[in-house]
Enzyme design. Structure first.
Site, PDB file in Angstrom:
ATOM      1  N   ASP A   1      12.939-100.676 -18.600  1.00 46.42           N
ATOM      2  CA  ASP A   1      11.885-101.045 -19.383  1.00 46.42           C
ATOM      3  C   ASP A   1      11.494-102.452 -18.851  1.00 46.42           C
ATOM      4  O   ASP A   1      11.906-103.320 -18.101  1.00 46.42           O
ATOM      5  CB  ASP A   1      12.237-100.972 -20.856  1.00 46.42           C
ATOM      6  CG  ASP A   1      13.557-101.546 -21.088  1.00 46.42           C
ATOM      7  OD1 ASP A   1      14.248-102.236 -20.188  1.00 46.42           O
ATOM      8  OD2 ASP A   1      14.233-101.289 -22.212  1.00 46.42           O
TER       9      ASP A   1
ATOM     10  N   ASN B   1      19.365-100.422 -33.931  1.00 44.24           N
ATOM     11  CA  ASN B   1      18.748 -99.412 -34.677  1.00 44.24           C
ATOM     12  C   ASN B   1      18.745 -97.771 -33.656  1.00 44.24           C
ATOM     13  O   ASN B   1      18.187 -97.100 -33.895  1.00 44.24           O
ATOM     14  CB  ASN B   1      17.415 -99.464 -34.981  1.00 44.24           C
ATOM     15  CG  ASN B   1      16.260 -99.842 -33.714  1.00 44.24           C
ATOM     16  OD1 ASN B   1      17.051 -99.630 -32.507  1.00 44.24           O
ATOM     17  ND2 ASN B   1      15.396-100.124 -33.942  1.00 44.24           N
TER      18      ASN B   1
ATOM     19  N   HIS C   1      18.377 -97.778 -30.406  1.00 45.49           N
ATOM     20  CA  HIS C   1      17.056 -97.344 -29.430  1.00 45.49           C
ATOM     21  C   HIS C   1      17.854 -97.521 -28.077  1.00 45.49           C
ATOM     22  O   HIS C   1      18.942 -98.190 -27.902  1.00 45.49           O
ATOM     23  CB  HIS C   1      16.028 -98.342 -29.719  1.00 45.49           C
ATOM     24  CG  HIS C   1      16.395 -99.621 -29.310  1.00 45.49           C
ATOM     25  ND1 HIS C   1      15.988-100.644 -30.169  1.00 45.49           N
ATOM     26  CD2 HIS C   1      16.738-100.498 -27.961  1.00 45.49           C
ATOM     27  CE1 HIS C   1      16.330-102.045 -29.365  1.00 45.49           C
ATOM     28  NE2 HIS C   1      16.525-101.762 -28.187  1.00 45.49           N
TER      29      HIS C   1
ATOM     30  N   GLU D   1      12.192 -96.531 -29.459  1.00 44.60           N
ATOM     31  CA  GLU D   1      12.774 -97.137 -30.510  1.00 44.60           C
ATOM     32  C   GLU D   1      12.530 -95.786 -31.615  1.00 44.60           C
ATOM     33  O   GLU D   1      12.154 -94.589 -31.173  1.00 44.60           O
ATOM     34  CB  GLU D   1      11.465 -97.669 -31.220  1.00 44.60           C
ATOM     35  CG  GLU D   1      11.462 -99.321 -30.792  1.00 44.60           C
ATOM     36  CD  GLU D   1      12.034-100.178 -31.068  1.00 44.60           C
ATOM     37  OE1 GLU D   1      13.323-100.040 -31.507  1.00 44.60           O
ATOM     38  OE2 GLU D   1      11.914-101.333 -31.154  1.00 44.60           O
TER      39      GLU D   1
END
Ligand code: GLP
Length: 254
Positions: A67, A136, A138, A143
């Protein structure tokens, strides 16, 4: 998935570097899927050390990163291109032209995403994909959401992710709001996946990813459907798994 317990961050990093170097030695022109964040830094450090000793040759290795922040140039010290150069590429004999990171500055971000999927295809797919995990759940910048996005795409970062990554910027306002990330399809098409987790902040996400339902609400949970996943986690990150499953050993096949 196979989970290996590491004593601490150093032990996790060394175990991870061992697996990555095995890949490099077994297939000198392998395609490595690489990750950023604080988690893999120690593994990259170890790889540099072994490279310096003459034990590792990256000259034919190709790489694709997961990313990049939208809007940051590769020279920005918080861009993931800069991170990779700084933590690994500048210190080993990998050819820069064989390294790929999505461009955060592409005028047409959607076109850049399609180009990036083309790059992965032309390379013949990823042999070993290294992953960290967000608090979380990811992976890359996929996400939590309602669907698993297949290809490389532009994402809006959650407040939680921006807050957590703000520690690398001078203020949260400077953390980009969007990023380009390899999709779940790209990650899942890797032949082998190596996920690293360190610290108690990852304990819940790691438990949910390994033992909870497979859901895009916890993106890393999709890895339960991959048939060659190795997780190396330190004791702090393993705390909830230990507590809820009663597992006390060093290796767990799930
Ligand atoms: C970022 C990256 C992820 C990384 C995650 C966790 O959001 N896009 O690839 O896994 O942060 O970062 P850290 O390793 O610093 O906890």
């Amino acid at each position: 998935m196979r989970i290996y317990a590491a004593k601490d961050y150093k032990d996790m990093s060394r175990k991870a570097a061992n697996l990555i170097s095995a890949q490099v030695i077994m297939k000198p022109d392998a395609v490595l899927g690489l990750a950023t964040g604080s988690t893999p830094v120690g593994a990259y450090e170890q790889l540099r050390e072994w490279h310096d000793k003459g034990d590792l040759d990256f000259s034919a290795i190709r790489s694709v990163n997961l990313d990049e922040y939208k809007g940051l140039s590769g020279e920005h010290d918080q861009s993931y291109r800069y991170f990779m150069n700084h933590n690994l590429f500048d210190h080993v004999n990998i050819k820069k032209e064989n390294t790929n990171v999505p461009s955060g500055l592409a005028q047409d971000a959607e076109a850049e995403c399609r180009r990036y999927d083309g790059v992965i295809r032309e390379l013949g797919g990823i042999d070993l994909q290294l992953l960290g995990i967000g608090g979380n759940g990811h992976i890359g910048f996929n996400e939590p959401c309602d669907v698993f996005e297949k290809g490389t795409h532009v994402v809006t970062l959650t407040e939680e992710t921006r807050r957590s990554n703000a520690r690398f910027f001078s203020s949260i306002d400077e953390v980009p709001t969007h990023a380009l990330t390899m999709g779940i399809g790209g990650i899942m098409s890797a032949k082998k996946v190596l996920l690293l987790a360190s610290g108690e902040a990852k304990a819940q996400a790691l438990y949910d990813s390994c033992f909870g339902p497979v859901t895009p609400g916890v993106p890393a949970s999709v890895l339960q459907l991959h048939n060659d996943v190795v997780i190396i986690a330190d004791e702090a990150a393993l705390a909830m798994i230990r507590q809820k499953t009663g597992w006390e050993g060093e290796v767990y096949d799930n």
